[in-house]
Design an enzyme around this catalytic site. Structure first.
Site, short mmCIF file in Angstrom:
data_model
loop_
_atom_site.label_atom_id
_atom_site.label_comp_id
_atom_site.label_asym_id
_atom_site.label_seq_id
_atom_site.Cartn_x
_atom_site.Cartn_y
_atom_site.Cartn_z
N ASN A 222 -32.11 -13.09 52.81
CA ASN A 222 -33.43 -13.34 52.21
C ASN A 222 -33.74 -12.07 51.41
O ASN A 222 -34.45 -11.18 51.86
CB ASN A 222 -34.48 -13.58 53.30
CG ASN A 222 -34.18 -14.85 54.08
OD1 ASN A 222 -33.83 -15.88 53.50
ND2 ASN A 222 -34.27 -14.79 55.40
N LYS A 299 -27.92 -16.61 49.18
CA LYS A 299 -28.62 -17.70 49.86
C LYS A 299 -29.51 -18.34 48.81
O LYS A 299 -30.47 -17.72 48.34
CB LYS A 299 -29.46 -17.14 51.01
CG LYS A 299 -30.36 -18.17 51.69
CD LYS A 299 -31.06 -17.57 52.92
CE LYS A 299 -31.98 -18.56 53.60
NZ LYS A 299 -32.61 -18.04 54.83
N GLU A 303 -34.36 -22.71 52.71
CA GLU A 303 -35.51 -22.12 53.40
C GLU A 303 -36.43 -21.37 52.43
O GLU A 303 -36.83 -20.23 52.68
CB GLU A 303 -35.05 -21.19 54.53
CG GLU A 303 -34.28 -21.94 55.61
CD GLU A 303 -33.97 -21.12 56.84
OE1 GLU A 303 -33.74 -19.91 56.69
OE2 GLU A 303 -33.93 -21.70 57.93
N ASP A 377 -27.70 -24.25 63.27
CA ASP A 377 -28.06 -22.84 63.08
C ASP A 377 -27.73 -21.97 64.28
O ASP A 377 -28.64 -21.57 65.00
CB ASP A 377 -29.57 -22.74 62.77
CG ASP A 377 -29.95 -21.36 62.28
OD1 ASP A 377 -29.04 -20.58 61.93
OD2 ASP A 377 -31.16 -21.06 62.25
N GLU A 405 -29.78 -14.29 68.08
CA GLU A 405 -31.08 -14.91 67.80
C GLU A 405 -31.41 -16.00 68.82
O GLU A 405 -32.55 -16.11 69.27
CB GLU A 405 -31.03 -15.49 66.38
CG GLU A 405 -32.27 -16.27 66.00
CD GLU A 405 -32.19 -16.82 64.59
OE1 GLU A 405 -31.21 -16.55 63.87
OE2 GLU A 405 -33.13 -17.53 64.18
C1 GCU Z 1 -31.87 -18.85 60.57
C2 GCU Z 1 -32.70 -17.65 60.89
C3 GCU Z 1 -33.32 -17.07 59.64
C4 GCU Z 1 -32.24 -16.84 58.58
C5 GCU Z 1 -31.47 -18.11 58.34
C6 GCU Z 1 -30.27 -17.94 57.41
O1 GCU Z 1 -32.66 -19.91 60.18
O2 GCU Z 1 -33.71 -18.02 61.80
O3 GCU Z 1 -33.97 -15.87 59.98
O4 GCU Z 1 -32.82 -16.39 57.40
O5 GCU Z 1 -30.94 -18.58 59.56
O6 GCU Z 1 -29.17 -17.91 57.92
O7 GCU Z 1 -30.44 -17.86 56.22
#
Ligand code: GCU
Length: 713
Positions: A222, A299, A303, A377, A405
């Site tokens: 991110n 990425k 999300e 995930d 996580e």
């Molecule tokens: C999971 C995780 C996120 C992360 C995402 C990813 O969802 O909770 O914090 O950004 O994976 O792999 O991009």
């Protein structure tokens, strides 16, 4: 030259003579503890001197590592020699030695040979390689053998990595926080870089090189555009300089809209010539500062991150545009397949395959598609991702999560070796029986030469780097499996335990026994029988299977377990989402039928009646309860085993582990009780005899709130 060596030797000896540091875990598996029993003599006999003619920074790093460790193990500084000597270690490349008594074909630039031989009538150990980095890897391999108690008399080892790119992915932010990090703040001191390059960076590089990791993505997927500005490129370049002698290249995660945010472009459309030109110029700027820069990790359209689909372009269009920018410099692009869209009502587990499978064959030859081990995930257990084996024309890079996580975060002892191994060993049947995920990843199934494996790092500024002593084993196991995906998780645990605690079988055996069942125990007390994603919202800490009110359906645990009066589980067969059809026919057939689905994946693929009989003869409900019970009982057993190890482990590391096992026991019980309180409210069945009722009622568990749980942005 001799004067330089002399000064250096004195300095090493003085460092060795300084008071021993407390055992706080900082030294990882490179503690090089003073050997006991007959080991120091055995090692000393094979390391009387070091003959190491090379003088590159990497060759010197190999020699330094030998001196440092041998000094610590045996208390004597080994001599440096220019001539063969009985018991010497000889580090040699063709370039440094002129000719060599061993063949180095097929070892590539990173492989090595370790061979016991006689030179001018003297018994010696040769560590040879085609390059200095191979020598460094060979040096660490020899130390590993020595410190795990292997016989050093007749060594004949040849080893080369099976996977080309063996990378850590740091989810580290520029403000020092770490997404899903449970070991303190980021080790990258961005603020004081590039001027201040603390010693920790070198130790990080040593630890990684010792297990064969050869690349690191410095920043979070991110990503912030700022990491591509001139000041941050200079900071990254400073780190690259520290890592270079250890064979570690750096990579950066990039934000798709960086050209708009940094230079005011009107679009980030990959087909826009101005956008492509911007990335080309940016790549040129980076390579000017970091000539061996590895490339980009992306990425996109996931999300909330922007990406090429915002401009009606495909992931391949986006990846190829970036790939063209780094190609002239030999760089690569790792494009993540972790995608699911808010406006796509299809089963989340199907979406990556649906998006990426049609793009097979469309990616440039310096692009890898990076795929998480499972389709959701990083859950405690997921069946292997259906993309493995489904994109034969594209190199697929594995993405494991080393940071836990979903597996107890920093405190639970849940060794991930078995999770990694289970995925790598899974058979995709893409080209018939034996088409394992490992063969997809190492390129042997389809003949890819560009191959890769990534692990989301569990590293932070905690003294022990990983948030606990046992979490270090996950970093270690990742590196060892990245080098050779066929290694066994148990053998790796043995190596790690021997180096981390003691090679004494009285220590190694119980430690390894604890480790080997620990991940299964976490599956049992969190998400048994194929359940997944029942964790608390956002922070993912603790149980919350009742959550049902979040905006997107797939954010809610109820979406994943689908418990109702009749039963529990996600129907992914033809009568449900038909995700099973994404696997090769023999695998699809196996998963389509509850009778042939491995019980561990049952509720991942099927909605099963509470009273359905499982193979054991028990009902599903009773079996579910028993799995929860077994998970908690395993932790109680680990507590007992650890207590018995008290005399064998130093106080600091003993106490930390003991305290963390206490936390784990409490939380395992919490997971069990909260989950059963909730599922029982739906199943309406009594607990089997012998199983205790939850300590509190369901409302108590629902009322728990953790606004400050770590690792959550
Ligand atoms: C999971 C995780 C996120 C992360 C995402 C990813 O969802 O909770 O914090 O950004 O994976 O792999 O991009």
């Amino acid at each position: 030259m001799l004067a330089r060596l002399f000064c250096w030797t004195i300095a090493s000896a003085m460092a060795a003579a300084s008071p021993a540091m407390a055992e706080d875990g900082y030294d990882l598996w490179l503690r090089h503890a003073k050997a006991e029993g007959s080991m120091p003599q055995a090692i000393a006999r094979h390391a009387t001197a070091i003959m190491a003619p090379g003088n590159s920074a990497t060759a010197l790093a190999a020699r330094d590592e030998l001196v440092r460790s041998l000094t610590k193990i045996g208390g004597v500084v080994p001599a440096l020699t220019d001539a063969p000597q009985e018991g010497a270690i000889w580090l040699a490349t063709l370039a440094s030695a002129g000719n060599l008594p061993v063949k180095l074909d097929g070892l590539g630039q990173e492989g090595y040979v370790i061979r016991s031989l006689t030179r001018n009538g003297r018994a010696m150990t040769l560590i040879a390689a085609n390059s200095d980095i191979g020598l460094l890897y060979g040096t660490y391999a020899w130390l590993r053998l020595a410190e795990t108690g292997a016989s050093l008399d007749r060594l004949d080892v040849r080893s080369a990595p099976r996977v080309k790119l063996r990378l850590l992915n740091h989810w580290d932010n520029l403000d020092g926080t770490v997404e899903r990090g449970y070991a303190g703040q980021s080790i990258w001191d961005w603020w004081r870089l590039p001027d201040w390059k603390g010693p920790r960076y070198t130790d990080y590089a040593r630890a990684n090189a010792s297990i064969g990791i050869n690349g690191t993505v410095l920043n979070n997927v991110n990503a912030k555009s700022d990491s591509l500005t001139a000041p941050y490129i200079a900071k990254a370049a400073a780190l690259a300089d520290v890592f270079r002698p250890y064979g570690i290249k750096i990579y950066l995660s990039v934000k798709w809209t960086a050209p708009m945010e940094l230079s005011g472009l009107k679009t980030a459309d990959p087909m826009d010539p101005q956008v492509a030109a911007w990335w080309k110029a940016k790549a040129n700027e980076i390579y000017k500062a970091i000539p061996d820069f590895g490339g980009f990790l992306v990425k996109a359209n996931s999300e909330g991150q922007p990406g090429p689909q915002d401009y009606k372009r495909s992931h391949a269009d986006g990846a190829n545009m970036l790939a063209a920018a780094v190609k002239p410099h030999g760089g690569i692009v790792m494009w993540r397949a972790f995608v699911y869209a808010h406006d796509n009502p299809d089963d989340r587990a199907k979406q990556a395959y649906s998006d990426f499978k049609p793009l097979d064959g469309q990616f440039a030859d310096n692009v890898l598609v990076q795929v998480k081990n499972g389709a959701i995930d990083f859950q405690p257990r997921e069946p292997f991702h259906p993309l493995f084996g489904a994109m034969p024309k594209t190199p697929l890079m594995m993405e494991f999560q080393i940071t836990k996580e979903y597996l107890g975060q920093s405190t639970h002892l849940t060794y991930l070796g078995p999770l990694f191994e289970e995925t790598l060993d899974a058979d995709t049947y893409a080209k018939g029986k034996g088409s394992t995920v490992a063969k997809v990843i190492d390129g042997s199934l389809e003949g890819h030469r560009l191959t890769g494996i990534a692990g989301v790092a569990n590293i932070g500024v905690d003294r022990d780097w990983s948030g606990s002593i046992f979490n270090q084993a996950d970093w270690y196991a990742f590196g060892r499996l990245a080098w050779n995906p066929d290694l066994s998780a148990e053998a790796i645990a043995r190596e790690w335990a021997a180096q981390t605690f003691s090679p004494d079988p009285k220590v190694v055996d119980p430690v390894v026994t604890m480790m080997m069942g620990s991940r299964e125990a976490a599956v049992d007390y969190m998400t048994p029988l194929g359940l997944a994603h029942l964790m608390g919202t956002g922070h993912h800490y603790g149980p919350a299977p009742w959550i049902a009110d979040l905006a997107r359906p797939e954010w809610n645990p109820v979406y994943y377990h689908k418990a109702d009066m009749r039963g529990i589980g996600f129907d992914r067969t033809k009568t449900g989402s038909n995700a099973v059809a994404q696997y090769a026919p023999p695998v699809a057939k196996m998963f389509a039928d509850p009778k042939t689905t491995p019980e561990r994946d049952l509720l991942w693929f099927h909605h099963v009646a509470w009273d359905a009989k499982l193979k054991s003869g028990e009902t599903l409900w009773n079996s579910l309860v028993h799995h929860y019970d077994e998970g908690v009982a395993y932790v109680a057993n680990m507590q007992k085993t650890w207590e018995r190890l008290r005399p064998a482990v130093d106080v600091e590391r003993f106490n930390q582990t003991k305290a963390f096992l206490g936390i784990q026991y409490r939380e395992a019980k919490w997971w069990r009780d909260a989950s059963l309180a909730y599922f029982q409210s739906i199943a309406n069945r009594p607990l089997p005899s012998g199983s205790l009722p939850p300590e509190h009622d369901l409302n108590w568990y629902k009322a728990q709130n953790f606004p400050y749980a770590p690792g959550h942005p």
